[in-house]
Design a protein around this motif. Sequence first.
Motif, PDB file in Angstrom:
ATOM      1  N   ILE A 170      26.178 -40.701  -2.024  1.00 20.46           N
ATOM      2  CA  ILE A 170      25.765 -39.413  -1.462  1.00 20.46           C
ATOM      3  C   ILE A 170      26.788 -38.342  -1.835  1.00 20.46           C
ATOM      4  O   ILE A 170      26.434 -37.196  -2.154  1.00 20.46           O
ATOM      5  CB  ILE A 170      25.610 -39.508   0.062  1.00 20.46           C
ATOM      6  N   TYR A 171      28.071 -38.709  -1.787  1.00 24.74           N
ATOM      7  CA  TYR A 171      29.138 -37.760  -2.110  1.00 24.74           C
ATOM      8  C   TYR A 171      28.985 -37.227  -3.533  1.00 24.74           C
ATOM      9  O   TYR A 171      29.070 -36.015  -3.767  1.00 24.74           O
ATOM     10  CB  TYR A 171      30.494 -38.460  -1.937  1.00 24.74           C
ATOM     11  N   PHE A 174      26.385 -34.472  -4.294  1.00 22.70           N
ATOM     12  CA  PHE A 174      26.600 -33.104  -3.813  1.00 22.70           C
ATOM     13  C   PHE A 174      27.932 -32.503  -4.236  1.00 22.70           C
ATOM     14  O   PHE A 174      28.120 -31.299  -4.115  1.00 22.70           O
ATOM     15  CB  PHE A 174      26.506 -33.079  -2.278  1.00 22.70           C
ATOM     16  N   MET A 194      29.553 -27.856  -1.076  1.00 25.71           N
ATOM     17  CA  MET A 194      29.188 -28.588   0.138  1.00 25.71           C
ATOM     18  C   MET A 194      30.406 -29.167   0.857  1.00 25.71           C
ATOM     19  O   MET A 194      30.310 -29.542   2.022  1.00 25.71           O
ATOM     20  CB  MET A 194      28.224 -29.722  -0.207  1.00 25.71           C
ATOM     21  N   THR A 200      29.218 -28.536   6.800  1.00 25.91           N
ATOM     22  CA  THR A 200      28.351 -29.116   5.776  1.00 25.91           C
ATOM     23  C   THR A 200      28.714 -30.583   5.512  1.00 25.91           C
ATOM     24  O   THR A 200      27.836 -31.412   5.255  1.00 25.91           O
ATOM     25  CB  THR A 200      28.464 -28.314   4.464  1.00 25.91           C
ATOM     26  N   LEU A 204      26.133 -33.891   6.011  1.00 28.12           N
ATOM     27  CA  LEU A 204      25.941 -34.957   5.023  1.00 28.12           C
ATOM     28  C   LEU A 204      26.271 -36.316   5.625  1.00 28.12           C
ATOM     29  O   LEU A 204      25.605 -37.315   5.317  1.00 28.12           O
ATOM     30  CB  LEU A 204      26.806 -34.697   3.797  1.00 28.12           C
ATOM     31  N   TYR A 208      23.715 -39.389   5.943  1.00 29.94           N
ATOM     32  CA  TYR A 208      24.019 -40.707   5.386  1.00 29.94           C
ATOM     33  C   TYR A 208      23.886 -41.800   6.437  1.00 29.94           C
ATOM     34  O   TYR A 208      23.324 -42.869   6.168  1.00 29.94           O
ATOM     35  CB  TYR A 208      25.431 -40.733   4.793  1.00 29.94           C
TER      36      TYR A 208
END
Length: 341
Positions: A170-171, A174, A194, A200, A204, A208
């Motif tokens: 996920i990191y 973005f 982000m 923000t 996230l 997640y």
Amino acid sequence: MKFKTFAAFVGPSVFMMLLFIAAPLVSVFIQSFQVTQPILEQLEVETCTPGFLTQTCTTEVKTVPVLDESGKTITETRWVGLQSYKNVLQMDKFWAAVGNGSWNEIMQIDFWKALRFTLSFTLLTLPLVIGVGLAIALAVNNASRSIRGPVIFVSLLPFIITPVIGSLSIYWLFVGDGILTAMMERWTGTNISMFAQAWTIELLMYFYRVWHVAPFAFVIFYAGLQTVNMDTLESAVIDGASRWERLRHVIVPHLMPLIIFIALIHLMDCYRVFEEIVGFRSQAHVISLQWLTYDFMTPDDAGNRAISRASASAMLTMIGIVFLLILPLRRTWRDHKGSAH
């Protein structure tokens, strides 16, 4: 005598298991009241600078650790009571910030900053995990049998992925010029960062956690839906109950023990949030209680570790988990007593 009687009552295997579980906890508890520090001594050190005709020498007193014969630093352990807890909580700074009415000053204290995020992360993701998991279970249960297998397989993929790997994936979507960041920048025409602000990053992290844990809730709920009394559902349909009314008055009460079970697992797991902090590299903006304990254990430039503070932080984390579990455990206890009677 009482100790031997207890051991004989619970049985050797159960007693050894309890002892195996309790021993590390007792060790951490004791260490939170102790401080281990190197023994220091003061020595006069003469420093001379070279000169053409004469040397200039100065003498200064330096504090250095005492070394043993093998060259290792000699340490001593002192009993300091609640001092480690005071060092972690920093209540003087906390009450001063409360007196000033400054939320920002409170968030400058590591423990309270970590506690705020840990509680927010735990309590906000709980209903989302339960709601998304139940929605997926209902959708799969009502789907045709030919597509249930592939849907279940795809739904379980986020839960199979290792937490650190999942958070890193996920990191990288973005961060910087990640795929999703590049798409949003092209769509909005503005530069997007982000990971430049805390809110923000937290969003996230919430996304997640729900994405990663909702499949676990889905599996539990899907198994529970197979045991719903179909006669009760058919009677509700005959009585004119809508789909929402059947869900509220028949399905949810039937699944309530499973909802409590998932809530217990989620509260214990989320309150120990650590992988997200490492995966999203959010230490500069967002930290958790578990990461704070890890940070205390990380050696500094001199190789020293704040073991006492780490132990105090770990005990405070355990106390927080107990408080969070009181409500669902009380409900479980009442339901158990009611069924017993």
